[in-house]
Design an enzyme around this catalytic site. Structure first.
Site, PDB file in Angstrom:
ATOM      1  N   ALA A 247     100.799  25.199  66.935  1.00  0.00           N
ATOM      2  CA  ALA A 247     100.065  25.613  65.902  1.00  0.00           C
ATOM      3  C   ALA A 247      98.706  25.265  65.777  1.00  0.00           C
ATOM      4  CB  ALA A 247     100.881  25.475  64.582  1.00  0.00           C
ATOM      5  N   ASP A 248      98.436  24.394  66.525  1.00  0.00           N
ATOM      6  CA  ASP A 248      97.018  23.665  66.641  1.00  0.00           C
ATOM      7  C   ASP A 248      96.130  24.617  66.886  1.00  0.00           C
ATOM      8  OD1 ASP A 248      95.380  20.761  66.509  1.00  0.00           O
ATOM      9  OD2 ASP A 248      94.834  22.087  68.049  1.00  0.00           O
ATOM     10  N   ILE A 249      94.937  24.773  66.125  1.00  0.00           N
ATOM     11  CA  ILE A 249      93.803  25.942  66.284  1.00  0.00           C
ATOM     12  C   ILE A 249      93.220  25.619  67.528  1.00  0.00           C
ATOM     13  CG2 ILE A 249      91.982  27.083  65.433  1.00  0.00           C
ATOM     14  CD1 ILE A 249      93.349  26.785  62.499  1.00  0.00           C
ATOM     15  N   GLY A 250      92.812  24.255  67.779  1.00  0.00           N
ATOM     16  CA  GLY A 250      92.039  23.987  68.915  1.00  0.00           C
ATOM     17  C   GLY A 250      92.803  24.306  70.352  1.00  0.00           C
ATOM     18  N   TRP A 289      92.146  20.061  74.406  1.00  0.00           N
ATOM     19  CA  TRP A 289      90.978  19.652  73.159  1.00  0.00           C
ATOM     20  C   TRP A 289      89.783  19.137  74.067  1.00  0.00           C
ATOM     21  CZ3 TRP A 289      95.595  16.614  71.104  1.00  0.00           C
ATOM     22  CH2 TRP A 289      96.357  17.445  70.164  1.00  0.00           C
TER      23      TRP A 289
END
Length: 293
Positions: A247-250, A289
């Site tokens: 779910a991490d946008i990055g 990231w």
């Protein structure tokens, strides 16, 4: 060894290990005391309720990593050495992980950021607090809010800030955090976590011995803790190697860039992409990231 009145300990670890990239990432947090020119960072540690400030200075290369450690002599020398090894993940050979990704689509990213380790937050308790403070905020304001919180209620030693002790945060009123621009709900979450920790219901030494699933089941019951917070805590609080916060946008943006997608990938696509990265999904996440920072 003794130099200029200070005890120095020399540490050699297995390469590759790019400490300059470690410092570059640590520099993002204004609370971290990083000296790029000196290739060093000061590390606050609370050992048996005793504050210790260690300085870690790189004197080696990525392929032959070597470090000088100061500030750890005395009664807590052994505990400090063990904790520093945990924080910087010196026990984990990165070459094996690098080789794992050489036959995957992530090879160019792993080659570009060769020897980048996962480095833990300096304390598991502060890690989960930081995760909660950072929720749904842009990174710049998240760091600003965390810095305000620490400097308002924490303490300083040798120029390094320690997060406020759970016993202190547990006694705070919501309005005291609201004055720092916390939302009411976020203030309640932070105080609630501190109360659980101060009472012994949340014991981070015990958590270390549990499986990822057991930790998830325990933490997800706490107010303010969702899947993203648990995954980040497992990765940067405990150093678990196989977490993929889909779910991490990055991470979504990095996958979109890597696979040249027109839109962000779906969860099903991300699950398909990530199958070959097991059992080092945390490293895939970290390198994603890095690839967009």
């Amino acid at each position: 060894m003794i130099k200029d009145g200070f005890f120095l300990e020399k540490i050699q670890v297995e390469g590759p290990y790019n400490f300059d990239l470690v410092l570059d990432r640590l520099l993002n947090d204004p609370l971290n005391q990083v000296d790029i020119e000196n290739r060093s960072v000061k590390v606050p540690m609370l050992l048996s309720h005793h504050p210790i400030v260690a300085e870690v200075k790189a004197i080696g290369t990525t392929d032959k990593p070597e470090f000088l450690i100061t500030g750890t002599d005395g009664a807590f020398k052994e505990k400090a050495a063990e904790r520093l090894s945990e924080i910087f993940q010196w026990h984990l050979p990165l070459e094996r992980i690098h080789e794992h990704f050489q036959n995957t689509e992530l090879q160019p990213i792993f080659d570009a950021h060769y020897g980048t380790p996962i480095v833990l937050d300096f304390d598991p308790y502060s890690c989960i607090l930081k995760c909660i403070i950072h929720q749904q905020l842009n990174l710049a304001f998240a760091h600003t809010l965390t810095e305000r919180f620490v400097k308002a209620f924490g303490f300083e030693k040798d120029g390094v800030w320690f997060y406020p002790l759970p016993e202190k945060v547990a006694e705070l009123k919501v309005d005291e955090l609201r004055e720092l621009q916390f939302s009411r709900r976020k203030a309640e979450y932070v105080i609630g976590i501190a109360k659980e920790t101060a009472s012994g219901n949340l014991n981070f030494d015990e958590l270390k011995n549990l499986s990822d699933e057991e930790i998830y089941d325990k933490l997800i019951k706490l107010r303010g803790v969702g899947p993203w917070t648990v995954q980040n805590f497992l990765m940067f609080g405990l150093g678990r190697p196989n977490l993929f916060p889909a779910a991490d946008i990055g991470i979504q943006n990095a996958l979109k860039k890597l696979y040249k997608l027109e839109a962000k990938p779906t969860l099903e696509e991300m699950e398909t992409f990530s199958k070959s990265w097991d059992p080092y999904l945390s490293y895939a996440s970290l390198y994603f990231w890095r690839s967009i920072e």
